[in-house]
Design a protein around this motif. Structure first.
Motif, PDB file in Angstrom:
ATOM      1  N   THR A 114      67.171  40.225 -69.747  1.00 24.56           N
ATOM      2  CA  THR A 114      66.737  38.694 -69.817  1.00 24.56           C
ATOM      3  C   THR A 114      66.254  38.712 -71.412  1.00 24.56           C
ATOM      4  O   THR A 114      65.853  39.639 -72.178  1.00 24.56           O
ATOM      5  CB  THR A 114      65.600  38.249 -69.162  1.00 24.56           C
ATOM      6  OG1 THR A 114      64.621  39.099 -69.217  1.00 24.56           O
ATOM      7  CG2 THR A 114      66.029  38.298 -67.648  1.00 24.56           C
ATOM      8  N   GLU A 165      70.167  35.256 -69.111  1.00 25.11           N
ATOM      9  CA  GLU A 165      69.997  36.342 -68.240  1.00 25.11           C
ATOM     10  C   GLU A 165      71.496  36.828 -68.100  1.00 25.11           C
ATOM     11  O   GLU A 165      72.418  35.948 -67.833  1.00 25.11           O
ATOM     12  CB  GLU A 165      69.478  36.002 -66.793  1.00 25.11           C
ATOM     13  CG  GLU A 165      69.462  37.083 -65.741  1.00 25.11           C
ATOM     14  CD  GLU A 165      68.993  36.738 -64.433  1.00 25.11           C
ATOM     15  OE1 GLU A 165      67.903  36.536 -64.345  1.00 25.11           O
ATOM     16  OE2 GLU A 165      69.909  36.344 -63.643  1.00 25.11           O
ATOM     17  N   HIS A 208      68.293  29.310 -68.344  1.00 28.03           N
ATOM     18  CA  HIS A 208      66.842  28.266 -67.859  1.00 28.03           C
ATOM     19  C   HIS A 208      66.080  28.037 -69.206  1.00 28.03           C
ATOM     20  O   HIS A 208      65.758  28.625 -70.030  1.00 28.03           O
ATOM     21  CB  HIS A 208      66.190  29.281 -67.110  1.00 28.03           C
ATOM     22  CG  HIS A 208      64.636  28.653 -66.533  1.00 28.03           C
ATOM     23  ND1 HIS A 208      64.897  27.542 -65.651  1.00 28.03           N
ATOM     24  CD2 HIS A 208      63.705  28.834 -66.706  1.00 28.03           C
ATOM     25  CE1 HIS A 208      63.791  27.040 -65.227  1.00 28.03           C
ATOM     26  NE2 HIS A 208      63.011  27.848 -65.919  1.00 28.03           N
ATOM     27  N   TYR A 209      65.883  26.581 -69.073  1.00 29.34           N
ATOM     28  CA  TYR A 209      65.086  26.103 -70.201  1.00 29.34           C
ATOM     29  C   TYR A 209      63.896  25.651 -69.651  1.00 29.34           C
ATOM     30  O   TYR A 209      63.736  24.800 -68.891  1.00 29.34           O
ATOM     31  CB  TYR A 209      65.767  24.856 -70.820  1.00 29.34           C
ATOM     32  CG  TYR A 209      67.094  25.085 -71.334  1.00 29.34           C
ATOM     33  CD1 TYR A 209      67.018  25.641 -72.867  1.00 29.34           C
ATOM     34  CD2 TYR A 209      68.291  25.036 -70.787  1.00 29.34           C
ATOM     35  CE1 TYR A 209      68.448  25.799 -73.416  1.00 29.34           C
ATOM     36  CE2 TYR A 209      69.484  25.525 -71.294  1.00 29.34           C
ATOM     37  CZ  TYR A 209      69.521  26.238 -72.690  1.00 29.34           C
ATOM     38  OH  TYR A 209      70.641  26.263 -73.332  1.00 29.34           O
ATOM     39  N   ALA A 210      62.747  26.181 -70.159  1.00 31.39           N
ATOM     40  CA  ALA A 210      61.222  25.827 -70.067  1.00 31.39           C
ATOM     41  C   ALA A 210      60.710  25.707 -71.504  1.00 31.39           C
ATOM     42  O   ALA A 210      60.975  25.115 -72.467  1.00 31.39           O
ATOM     43  CB  ALA A 210      60.676  26.689 -69.037  1.00 31.39           C
ATOM     44  N   THR A 250      65.648  30.675 -71.612  1.00 30.83           N
ATOM     45  CA  THR A 250      65.821  32.160 -70.873  1.00 30.83           C
ATOM     46  C   THR A 250      67.224  32.398 -70.668  1.00 30.83           C
ATOM     47  O   THR A 250      68.032  31.728 -69.911  1.00 30.83           O
ATOM     48  CB  THR A 250      64.859  32.523 -69.951  1.00 30.83           C
ATOM     49  OG1 THR A 250      63.487  32.126 -70.300  1.00 30.83           O
ATOM     50  CG2 THR A 250      65.078  33.974 -69.319  1.00 30.83           C
ATOM     51  N   ASP A 301      74.711  34.512 -66.748  1.00 25.17           N
ATOM     52  CA  ASP A 301      74.266  33.499 -65.901  1.00 25.17           C
ATOM     53  C   ASP A 301      73.835  32.098 -66.791  1.00 25.17           C
ATOM     54  O   ASP A 301      73.909  32.199 -68.039  1.00 25.17           O
ATOM     55  CB  ASP A 301      73.241  33.966 -64.944  1.00 25.17           C
ATOM     56  CG  ASP A 301      73.572  34.961 -64.102  1.00 25.17           C
ATOM     57  OD1 ASP A 301      74.838  34.881 -63.684  1.00 25.17           O
ATOM     58  OD2 ASP A 301      72.624  35.524 -63.190  1.00 25.17           O
ATOM     59  N   GLU A 302      73.616  31.191 -66.170  1.00 24.07           N
ATOM     60  CA  GLU A 302      73.309  29.740 -66.814  1.00 24.07           C
ATOM     61  C   GLU A 302      72.010  30.019 -67.162  1.00 24.07           C
ATOM     62  O   GLU A 302      71.008  30.459 -66.646  1.00 24.07           O
ATOM     63  CB  GLU A 302      73.570  28.638 -65.778  1.00 24.07           C
ATOM     64  CG  GLU A 302      74.954  28.211 -65.585  1.00 24.07           C
ATOM     65  CD  GLU A 302      75.539  27.878 -66.867  1.00 24.07           C
ATOM     66  OE1 GLU A 302      75.219  27.187 -67.744  1.00 24.07           O
ATOM     67  OE2 GLU A 302      76.913  28.472 -66.985  1.00 24.07           O
TER      68      GLU A 302
END
Length: 216
Positions: free
Chosen positions: A142, A180, A172-174, A178, A169-170
């Motif tokens: 990651t 992966e 992740h937005y926070a 991120t 992988d797609e």
């Protein structure tokens, strides 16, 4: 270089194929499954669909290493149907696959040798039409990247992954973006170097667990 071992492959989707030998119809249904229970569901469904057939013979191989297997002649002479079908799966180094060959008897006896060839051929010809799915041990990695750099890293990783046998992988937005990836162990050092070069050392990959995953 980290040594890698090979794992049995599977198939991408179910396939049906029919052959006719001396008026007997042999309908092969081959399907990917996740467990022996999944395989039993496929078998039950095929038997329900072809309830009027003389035989619904079965072979399955399951488990990451292909170490679980079962076959059934379903009324054919012992060793003339299920075992030959199973041998086809073994020769092709497949796992998590079930095959059911339905026979509608055409009135002409084939003999033991003829049955073995028929059930083997029905299975083989169905598998010839199936899309194989390779499996490998991959390592989870990651990356946390600032939003301002997310687009650049997204482009870079989408290009990097297929070139190095990795799977992205797609994101992740926070608070941050991120990413992966699942990476062959032998490529981890190269990934670390490429990320360091792209970020001037500001982004550090976090290496996680290993898994055996499908690689299209």
């Amino acid at each position: 270089m980290i040594p890698s071992r090979s794992y049995p492959s599977t198939i991408a989707a179910p396939i049906d194929n029919e052959i006719v030998i001396k008026k007997s119809r042999f309908i092969a249904h081959v399907a990917p499954v996740g467990s022996p229970d999944d395989a039993e569901e496929v078998i039950s469904r095929v038997k329900k669909q072809h309830w009027d057939a003389r035989h619904n013979c079965v072979a399955m191989v399951t488990g990451v290493l292909g170490d679980q297997a079962r076959s059934s002649d379903d009324g054919e002479p012992s060793g003339t149907a299920g075992v030959p079908m199973l041998e086809v799966l073994r020769r092709r180094e497949l796992t998590d696959v079930v095959t059911v060959v339905t026979r509608y008897f055409g009135g002409v006896k084939l003999g033991a040798g003829g049955l073995i060839r028929a059930y083997s051929s029905a299975t083989s010809e169905a598998l010839d039409r199936a899309a194989p799915v390779r499996r490998e041990m991959l390592t989870r990695v990651t990356l946390d990247v600032a939003h301002v750099d997310a687009g650049r890293f997204d482009n870079m990783l989408r290009e990097w992954a297929p070139q190095h046998g990795a799977r992205l992988d797609e994101p992740h937005y926070a608070a941050v973006a991120t990413f992966e990836l699942w990476v062959p162990p032998a490529e981890l050092r190269q990934l670390t170097a490429d990320i360091a070069a792209a970020s001037a050392g500001s982004v550090v990959p976090v290496v996680g667990e290993d898994r055996i995953l499908d690689v299209p």
